[in-house]
Design a protein around this motif. Structure first.
Motif, short mmCIF file in Angstrom:
data_model
loop_
_atom_site.label_atom_id
_atom_site.label_comp_id
_atom_site.label_asym_id
_atom_site.label_seq_id
_atom_site.Cartn_x
_atom_site.Cartn_y
_atom_site.Cartn_z
N GLY A 1 34.20 14.06 68.45
CA GLY A 1 34.53 14.75 69.64
C GLY A 1 35.66 15.84 69.53
O GLY A 1 36.01 16.34 68.29
N ASP B 1 35.60 15.79 59.39
CA ASP B 1 35.80 17.03 60.26
C ASP B 1 37.20 16.89 60.66
O ASP B 1 37.74 16.19 61.51
CB ASP B 1 34.81 16.95 61.49
CG ASP B 1 35.22 17.95 62.63
OD1 ASP B 1 36.24 18.60 62.35
OD2 ASP B 1 34.61 17.83 63.61
N ASP C 1 39.20 19.29 62.08
CA ASP C 1 39.51 20.03 63.01
C ASP C 1 39.43 19.38 64.41
O ASP C 1 38.25 19.37 64.98
CB ASP C 1 38.86 21.31 63.09
CG ASP C 1 39.43 22.42 63.90
OD1 ASP C 1 40.07 21.95 65.09
OD2 ASP C 1 39.06 23.69 63.97
N ASP D 1 38.34 22.17 67.73
CA ASP D 1 37.10 23.16 67.72
C ASP D 1 35.97 22.32 68.50
O ASP D 1 36.12 21.11 68.93
CB ASP D 1 36.62 23.51 66.37
CG ASP D 1 36.22 22.43 65.47
OD1 ASP D 1 36.30 21.26 65.98
OD2 ASP D 1 35.54 22.62 64.66
CA LIG Z 1 35.84 19.04 65.06
#
Ligand SMILES: [Ca+2]
Ligand SMILES: [Ca+2]
Ligand SMILES: [Ca+2]
Length: 208
Positions: free
Chosen positions: A127, A159, A161, A164
């Motif tokens: 998410g 992931d 980040d 994003d």
């Molecule tokens: Ca991400």
């Protein structure tokens, strides 16, 4: 461009493709099932023994930008290839039987970002933190509500980040609601690597 620069580019490309390696834990399965059937599977695809108690799970509910829940993971030494299954304490008996740890705070329901951290470092994320997707993050194949999501075998690292856009089809395969038969093991196409190894250094060593 000089010869050294060309060699450096070639080595960098090789490190990125032929050496797809896992360097830390990531979330390998996400169960958003019926009632309180919620679970996460964490996978150690790295070459290191990892002490899980250095990691926590944060749940950012409904687009919130501060964690609604923080779950400290149990003291557990995970070997290469090990999985660890965290289950909601109020899940059904079939799912509870697969748990390595239970928590009443594992309360996501499709529109909540789930983040794995080591101290303050983001290791993996499902998410987008601070974004409310409505009822779930969706794509053509499925969504984060009423599904079991399993990380694709070619995904080698989390992931990291959290802000994003999140396209749930990019890294996950979907299974029908209350699918639990993948919990407790994970298939991967990735090589394991110990955190201490400098990738470029090891490539150089091979070609020296
Ligand atoms: Ca991400
Ligand atoms: Ca929610
Ligand atoms: Ca699994």
């Amino acid at each position: 461009m000089n010869k050294f620069a060309l060699i450096l580019i070639a080595l960098t490309l090789m490190a990125g493709s032929a050496f797809a390696q896992t360097t830390d834990l990531f979330i390998s399965e996400y169960v958003e099932g019926s009632s309180n059937n919620k679970a996460l599977e964490i996978f150690n695809g790295s070459g290191d023994l990892i002490n899980l108690s250095e990691y926590s799970l944060l749940i950012y509910a409904n687009g919130g930008s501060t964690p609604a829940q923080t779950i400290v993971l149990d003291e557990t030494i995970m070997d290469t290839g090990d999985t660890f299954v965290l289950v909601n304490s109020n899940a059904g008996a079939e799912l509870l039987a697969l748990a390595n740890q239970t928590s009443g705070n594992l309360t996501f329901n499709g529109d909540d970002a789930v983040v794995l951290v080591k101290s303050d470092d983001v290791i993996d994320c499902i998410g987008t933190v601070g974004f409310d997707p409505g009822s779930a993050w969706s794509c053509d194949d499925g969504s984060t509500v009423n599904n079991t999501l399993r990380r694709r075998p070619e995904i080698c690292n989390g992931d990291n980040d959290t802000t994003d856009d999140f396209d749930v089809c990019m890294e996950w395969n979907f299974f029908v609601v209350d699918t639990f038969d993948g919990l407790g093991q994970h298939s991967t196409d990735c090589a394991s690597v110990a955190n201490g190894i400098n990738k470029l250094g090891s490539v150089k060593a091979v070609y020296r």
